[in-house]
Design an enzyme around this catalytic site. Structure first.
Site, short mmCIF file in Angstrom:
data_model
loop_
_atom_site.label_atom_id
_atom_site.label_comp_id
_atom_site.label_asym_id
_atom_site.label_seq_id
_atom_site.Cartn_x
_atom_site.Cartn_y
_atom_site.Cartn_z
CG HIS A 196 -1.98 1.03 1.13
ND1 HIS A 196 -1.72 2.36 1.39
CD2 HIS A 196 -3.28 0.96 0.75
CE1 HIS A 196 -2.84 3.06 1.18
NE2 HIS A 196 -3.79 2.24 0.79
CD GLU A 202 -5.27 1.62 -3.26
OE1 GLU A 202 -6.43 1.82 -2.89
OE2 GLU A 202 -4.32 1.47 -2.48
P1 PGA Z 1 -9.48 6.12 0.15
O1 PGA Z 1 -8.29 5.11 0.42
O2 PGA Z 1 -10.66 5.30 -0.32
O3 PGA Z 1 -9.73 6.76 1.47
O4 PGA Z 1 -9.02 7.09 -0.90
C1 PGA Z 1 -8.02 4.07 -0.45
C2 PGA Z 1 -6.76 3.38 -0.03
O5 PGA Z 1 -5.88 4.01 0.57
O6 PGA Z 1 -6.58 2.19 -0.25
#
Ligand code: PGA
Length: 235
Positions: free
Chosen positions: A86, A156
């Site tokens: 992450h 992401e």
């Molecule tokens: P968020 O986070 O939905 O708050 O943008 C997603 C993530 O960090 O995996």
């Protein structure tokens, strides 16, 4: 195929808050999604009725590693998934460490959820493709996967996490084409592609696509009514 929905509760919730949220989850009909709940380690007990994922794990199974959490022990406790790489952890974990963690998960029958994504600067420097390629190829290098062992890749973009809006559907689909090519070139037999970054009840309808196998949700998953709105849109 049901969409996968990963709830990354991060470090948002104390014991009492997690317990209260679990009552909220109990009221939601999750039957149209494949739900994976990732509480912090201390709050697993409140979400035992759901498929559970860890938010991270170590790459060794046992030993003198103060403060680490063993993938072997996670497996013994019935945890089926682990988020790895992450962006909020990439300052501690290099691509090579993430690769060791992926191997440790697979060794312990835990399905890795590998997060990848470029930063804003990398996007501006037109480095998105090279960053994704490095992150994915290193994470999966030498990992022994079979048809019946899926790996989940969560795209992401770092600048979209905790922001006001997600990436557009078109941009997600375009990037997924590139990610698919990397995975196909590596002959990864079974993978699913997820999007994460500011997925909310009000915007998820704009990023529904047959190309997107699921979503990784952070802030929206610690509010049961917000989560319910997302669930209702995902069909
Ligand atoms: P968020 O986070 O939905 O708050 O943008 C997603 C993530 O960090 O995996």
């Amino acid at each position: 195929m049901k969409k996968i929905l990963i709830c990354n509760q991060k470090m948002y919730l104390t014991k009492d808050e997690a317990m209260n949220l679990s009552y909220g989850y109990d009221e939601i009909d999750f039957s149209n999604v494949e739900l994976i709940v990732c509480p912090n380690y201390l709050n697993f007990e409140y979400f035992e009725d759901y498929k559970l994922g860890a938010q991270n794990c170590f790459y060794e199974d046992k030993g003198s590693y103060t403060g680490e959490v063993s993938p072997y022990d996670l497996h013994l406790r019935g945890i089926k998934y682990a988020i790895l790489g992450h962006s909020e952890r990439r300052m501690y974990d290099t691509n090579e460490i993430i690769n060791l963690k992926v191997k440790a998960c697979v060794r312990n029958s835990i399905i890795p959820i590998i997060c990848v994504g470029e930063s804003k600067i990398e996007k501006e420097l037109l480095k998105t493709s090279s960053v994704l390629k490095k992150q994915i190829t290193t994470a999966l290098s030498g990992v022994d996967l079979t048809d019946d062992y899926p790996v989940l890749i969560a795209y992401e973009p770092v600048y979209k996490i905790g922001s006001s809006s997600p990436l557009s559907k078109e941009e997600i689909e375009d990037t997924f084409k590139y990610i698919k090519k990397i995975l196909d070139d590596m002959k990864i037999p079974n993978y699913k592609l997820l999007y994460g970054g500011s997925v909310k009840g009000e915007n998820v309808k704009h990023i529904l696509s047959d190309e997107i196998d699921g979503y990784l949700v952070g802030a929206s998953c610690i509010n049961a009514s917000e989560l319910n709105t997302i669930i209702k849109c995902i069909k």
